[in-house]
Design a protein around this motif. Sequence first.
Motif, PDB file in Angstrom:
ATOM      1  N   GLY A   1      -4.467 -10.594  13.232  1.00 49.16           N
ATOM      2  CA  GLY A   1      -3.026 -10.478  13.064  1.00 49.16           C
ATOM      3  C   GLY A   1      -2.616  -9.560  11.948  1.00 49.16           C
ATOM      4  O   GLY A   1      -1.441  -9.553  11.550  1.00 49.16           O
ATOM      5  N   THR A   2      -3.560  -8.754  11.437  1.00 47.28           N
ATOM      6  CA  THR A   2      -3.252  -7.851  10.329  1.00 47.28           C
ATOM      7  C   THR A   2      -3.717  -6.455  10.688  1.00 47.28           C
ATOM      8  O   THR A   2      -4.764  -6.264  11.314  1.00 47.28           O
ATOM      9  CB  THR A   2      -3.948  -8.310   9.041  1.00 47.28           C
ATOM     10  N   LEU A   3      -2.930  -5.445  10.262  1.00 43.40           N
ATOM     11  CA  LEU A   3      -3.289  -4.045  10.479  1.00 43.40           C
ATOM     12  C   LEU A   3      -4.127  -3.559   9.288  1.00 43.40           C
ATOM     13  O   LEU A   3      -3.621  -3.453   8.171  1.00 43.40           O
ATOM     14  CB  LEU A   3      -2.008  -3.205  10.620  1.00 43.40           C
ATOM     15  N   ILE A   4      -5.394  -3.306   9.522  1.00 36.47           N
ATOM     16  CA  ILE A   4      -6.298  -2.913   8.440  1.00 36.47           C
ATOM     17  C   ILE A   4      -7.126  -1.713   8.896  1.00 36.47           C
ATOM     18  O   ILE A   4      -7.147  -1.353  10.088  1.00 36.47           O
ATOM     19  CB  ILE A   4      -7.235  -4.064   8.030  1.00 36.47           C
ATOM     20  N   ASP A   5      -7.833  -1.118   7.921  1.00 36.81           N
ATOM     21  CA  ASP A   5      -8.742  -0.003   8.241  1.00 36.81           C
ATOM     22  C   ASP A   5      -9.942  -0.519   9.014  1.00 36.81           C
ATOM     23  O   ASP A   5     -10.410  -1.652   8.805  1.00 36.81           O
ATOM     24  CB  ASP A   5      -9.205   0.692   6.963  1.00 36.81           C
ATOM     25  N   ASP A   6     -10.455   0.323   9.903  1.00 33.82           N
ATOM     26  CA  ASP A   6     -11.615  -0.098  10.705  1.00 33.82           C
ATOM     27  C   ASP A   6     -12.864  -0.286   9.856  1.00 33.82           C
ATOM     28  O   ASP A   6     -13.759  -1.042  10.231  1.00 33.82           O
ATOM     29  CB  ASP A   6     -11.880   0.901  11.831  1.00 33.82           C
ATOM     30  N   ASP A   7     -12.966   0.365   8.679  1.00 31.70           N
ATOM     31  CA  ASP A   7     -14.115   0.153   7.806  1.00 31.70           C
ATOM     32  C   ASP A   7     -14.157  -1.270   7.296  1.00 31.70           C
ATOM     33  O   ASP A   7     -15.238  -1.872   7.162  1.00 31.70           O
ATOM     34  CB  ASP A   7     -14.073   1.121   6.627  1.00 31.70           C
ATOM     35  N   GLU A   8     -13.007  -1.836   7.011  1.00 36.63           N
ATOM     36  CA  GLU A   8     -12.945  -3.215   6.525  1.00 36.63           C
ATOM     37  C   GLU A   8     -13.373  -4.195   7.605  1.00 36.63           C
ATOM     38  O   GLU A   8     -13.987  -5.217   7.325  1.00 36.63           O
ATOM     39  CB  GLU A   8     -11.526  -3.535   6.042  1.00 36.63           C
ATOM     40  N   VAL A   9     -13.101  -3.885   8.843  1.00 35.50           N
ATOM     41  CA  VAL A   9     -13.532  -4.752   9.955  1.00 35.50           C
ATOM     42  C   VAL A   9     -15.047  -4.766  10.044  1.00 35.50           C
ATOM     43  O   VAL A   9     -15.690  -5.807  10.200  1.00 35.50           O
ATOM     44  CB  VAL A   9     -12.924  -4.261  11.279  1.00 35.50           C
TER      45      VAL A   9
ATOM     46  N   PRO B   1      -3.755   6.103  13.285  1.00 34.50           N
ATOM     47  CA  PRO B   1      -4.873   6.149  14.243  1.00 34.50           C
ATOM     48  C   PRO B   1      -6.187   5.575  13.698  1.00 34.50           C
ATOM     49  O   PRO B   1      -7.092   5.267  14.490  1.00 34.50           O
ATOM     50  CB  PRO B   1      -5.012   7.642  14.546  1.00 34.50           C
ATOM     51  N   ILE B   2      -6.304   5.434  12.396  1.00 33.50           N
ATOM     52  CA  ILE B   2      -7.580   4.939  11.849  1.00 33.50           C
ATOM     53  C   ILE B   2      -7.509   3.471  11.457  1.00 33.50           C
ATOM     54  O   ILE B   2      -8.431   2.950  10.842  1.00 33.50           O
ATOM     55  CB  ILE B   2      -7.992   5.770  10.617  1.00 33.50           C
ATOM     56  N   LYS B   3      -6.398   2.792  11.817  1.00 37.26           N
ATOM     57  CA  LYS B   3      -6.248   1.358  11.522  1.00 37.26           C
ATOM     58  C   LYS B   3      -6.395   0.555  12.796  1.00 37.26           C
ATOM     59  O   LYS B   3      -6.162   1.054  13.909  1.00 37.26           O
ATOM     60  CB  LYS B   3      -4.906   1.073  10.854  1.00 37.26           C
ATOM     61  N   VAL B   4      -6.810  -0.711  12.621  1.00 31.81           N
ATOM     62  CA  VAL B   4      -6.976  -1.629  13.746  1.00 31.81           C
ATOM     63  C   VAL B   4      -6.275  -2.934  13.417  1.00 31.81           C
ATOM     64  O   VAL B   4      -6.017  -3.253  12.249  1.00 31.81           O
ATOM     65  CB  VAL B   4      -8.461  -1.877  14.036  1.00 31.81           C
ATOM     66  N   VAL B   5      -6.024  -3.693  14.463  1.00 26.60           N
ATOM     67  CA  VAL B   5      -5.421  -5.011  14.294  1.00 26.60           C
ATOM     68  C   VAL B   5      -6.535  -6.036  14.233  1.00 26.60           C
ATOM     69  O   VAL B   5      -7.336  -6.148  15.175  1.00 26.60           O
ATOM     70  CB  VAL B   5      -4.441  -5.336  15.444  1.00 26.60           C
ATOM     71  N   HIS B   6      -6.603  -6.754  13.134  1.00 25.41           N
ATOM     72  CA  HIS B   6      -7.658  -7.753  12.950  1.00 25.41           C
ATOM     73  C   HIS B   6      -7.051  -9.021  12.374  1.00 25.41           C
ATOM     74  O   HIS B   6      -6.493  -8.997  11.280  1.00 25.41           O
ATOM     75  CB  HIS B   6      -8.734  -7.190  12.010  1.00 25.41           C
TER      76      HIS B   6
ATOM     77  N   GLY C   1     -16.138  -8.790  11.734  1.00 25.64           N
ATOM     78  CA  GLY C   1     -15.276  -9.293  12.799  1.00 25.64           C
ATOM     79  C   GLY C   1     -15.029  -8.242  13.841  1.00 25.64           C
ATOM     80  O   GLY C   1     -15.608  -7.178  13.829  1.00 25.64           O
ATOM     81  N   ASP C   2     -14.125  -8.554  14.763  1.00 28.98           N
ATOM     82  CA  ASP C   2     -13.766  -7.581  15.789  1.00 28.98           C
ATOM     83  C   ASP C   2     -12.348  -7.118  15.547  1.00 28.98           C
ATOM     84  O   ASP C   2     -11.649  -7.622  14.677  1.00 28.98           O
ATOM     85  CB  ASP C   2     -13.920  -8.184  17.187  1.00 28.98           C
TER      86      ASP C   2
END
Length: 252
Positions: free
Chosen positions: A227-235, A220-225, A240-241
């Motif tokens: 084409g990669t699944l990463i933590d939302d803090d890294e976004v 639940p705390i990861k996002v797709v950025h 980026g979005d």
Amino acid sequence: MLLKPKRGSGEQTCRKKRVPSMKRRRAEAGGSGKERVIDLTSNRCCGKEVSLGEVKLITEKQRKLHGYAGEEDLTSVWSEHFPISVVAEEHFQSKTDLDLIDSVDSVTRAQFMQVYATQLLCIGRYEELKATEEAEQKKEESLSMQKSLELERKLKGKLQKLDKEKTELEARVVELCVQKKEAETSKENHGYAMLEIGFERARKQAEYFHPDLKFDNLDPIKVVHNGTLIDDDEVDLEGGDDHNPEDDAAQS
């Protein structure tokens, strides 16, 4: 030389109006034994009223100075055995002074003593009034000082009270800040909890519709950025979005 007119000559005799003496006025005023006021308003010298209590107070204060101190100290001029006449004879009867005094008549000597006594009376009264005024002034200054100290004490007490209230208010502000921070943290945690609950519901529904798929890697705390699944803090750090590029291609 003035000649007195003979009686019966028909001429009126000019008589000077006599003003009753203070002693007589005092006797007349105090005849009843009660404290009264001596009326001197008609007297050209005084022109005022004098309380018998004031006169009595003066005499009471002067009583020691007008008496004798006894036999303990024979060198004291207040001793009843002090040789005043001998001292006057030996130290204040020089021939030069006696010749000077004898060179004037008895009337002149009497006038001199009256003038000198009157001047001493004037100076004595001046010193008395001055001392009384200074005493009153010191009394007023003392009262003013006491009032100033009392006011300073009250102001100091109020200042201490205000300092105490200020300290309490500052402590209350810190307490409210802590409560605010706790409320914000609680709100944030509540949001995470709701997100996790919603995510879990969505995952279960997806498993229901697609039982052959595995959803163990969902977070639940990861996002797709990109084409990669990463933590939302890294976004947020990359600026980026969190959308999927495939979605952009589908929209175009």
